[in-house]
Design an enzyme around this catalytic site. Sequence first.
Site, mmCIF file in Angstrom:
data_model
loop_
_atom_site.group_PDB
_atom_site.id
_atom_site.type_symbol
_atom_site.label_atom_id
_atom_site.label_comp_id
_atom_site.label_asym_id
_atom_site.label_seq_id
_atom_site.Cartn_x
_atom_site.Cartn_y
_atom_site.Cartn_z
ATOM 1 C CB CYS A 70 1.333 68.226 -83.947
ATOM 2 S SG CYS A 70 0.988 68.698 -82.271
ATOM 3 C CB CYS A 73 -2.022 65.860 -82.387
ATOM 4 S SG CYS A 73 -2.682 67.484 -82.993
ATOM 5 C CG HIS A 136 -2.614 71.190 -84.184
ATOM 6 N ND1 HIS A 136 -1.555 70.780 -83.842
ATOM 7 C CD2 HIS A 136 -2.391 72.239 -85.020
ATOM 8 C CE1 HIS A 136 -0.706 71.184 -84.226
ATOM 9 N NE2 HIS A 136 -0.886 72.001 -85.130
ATOM 10 C CG ASN A 176 7.571 80.029 -73.549
ATOM 11 O OD1 ASN A 176 7.413 80.908 -72.618
ATOM 12 N ND2 ASN A 176 8.745 79.099 -73.542
ATOM 13 C CG HIS A 187 -1.267 70.681 -79.622
ATOM 14 N ND1 HIS A 187 -1.948 69.646 -80.599
ATOM 15 C CD2 HIS A 187 -1.704 70.835 -78.436
ATOM 16 C CE1 HIS A 187 -2.828 69.319 -79.824
ATOM 17 N NE2 HIS A 187 -2.926 69.970 -78.486
ATOM 18 C CG HIS A 189 2.689 72.922 -75.583
ATOM 19 N ND1 HIS A 189 2.987 73.959 -76.883
ATOM 20 C CD2 HIS A 189 3.991 73.113 -75.270
ATOM 21 C CE1 HIS A 189 4.185 73.893 -77.221
ATOM 22 N NE2 HIS A 189 4.851 73.603 -76.147
ATOM 23 C CD GLN A 191 8.093 74.314 -72.390
ATOM 24 O OE1 GLN A 191 9.370 73.626 -71.868
ATOM 25 N NE2 GLN A 191 8.221 75.287 -73.116
HETATM 26 ZN ZN LIG Z 1 -0.980 69.057 -82.220
#
Ligand SMILES: [Zn+2]
Length: 362
Positions: A70, A73, A136, A176, A187, A189, A191
Amino acid sequence: MKKTYARLADGREIIYFDEADSAVRPLTDSRDLPPFQLRPAVRHDVVLDEWVGIADFRQDRTYLPPDDQCPLCPSTDDRLTEVPASSYEVVVFENRFPSFATVTADGLKALEPPHQLFGQRSGVGRCEVVCFTADHDSSFSALPASRVSTVIAAWADRTTSLSALPGVEEVCCFENRGKEIGVTLTHPHGQIYAYPFVTARTQRMLETARSYRYRTRRNLFADVLAAEQRSGERIVISGDLWTAFVPFAARWPLEVHVYPHQQVPDLPALAAAERAELSQIYLEVLRRMEAVFEDTLPYIAAWHQAPVRVDRDLAYLHLQLFSIRRGPGLLKYLAGSESAMGAFVNDISPETAARLLREAGG
Ligand SMILES: [Zn+2]
């Protein structure tokens, strides 16, 4: 809250947001990356009067890597990721595969001579990644409210900074979630897109609001909120400063709009008390949405903010949360009517959706 500005190896900006002023984050990135030079374009669809981003280099972006690869991370001694720190709370950095980017002067220019029907310009702007947690396997809905407050502060801060970039006309913070939506990294997150134009949806909303104001001298969004509050039928949560409701003509099986009671143009304009209540209400709406169906919840959460330069008095900040899940094991896809004609058909009535959300986890 402490902000730490640093640069990644290829020149991209990275900013750490920490609750504690004592946090110390690394200022260097020891990876060997080629310089960051991408030149996305935007083309004008003259038939619909809408702009389309053209960014063919994005085809190479990382797609669903294994968990131990990832890029979001924290870095370890053995593996350097996009985040040089060994841990973080909230971190924002420029997307390595952006749809819009800060382009140098030799970037793409409009076609010469200008063509009446083929309008093209540089995709000037910026795309940023916002990591909500170093964990994560977590998710936005599992964050503590204090972390959501840091995320909100980061969104507001980035909205202010990105709005000041030359050529940026609108800033959208969004998340999303779920591979069904097309997420390429699991992970937790979101935008931020800083667009070189006012998006088609915002333009349409503001045109409608302008004509409503001309006819009634009132604000369309404020009147919709007041009408939903009076009706109560589609209310999911009513707070002191925010209300969450399923819109009367919801397009998606699960769709919730969250409005502050006071009209403000964007996230930076929110008062401290509004931000504090928002962090609670945001989590509650998400958790209720996740509890409705006994299945994973792919969703999109997007902030509608005022354009940077125009109609700031007309726009009304609000959050739109929606899912393509219409039942356990069932997804709503945008097919012929929706994708080709823009005519949505919703399989769940907004009143039913609101009741399910009120009953879920209540
Ligand atoms: Zn991650």
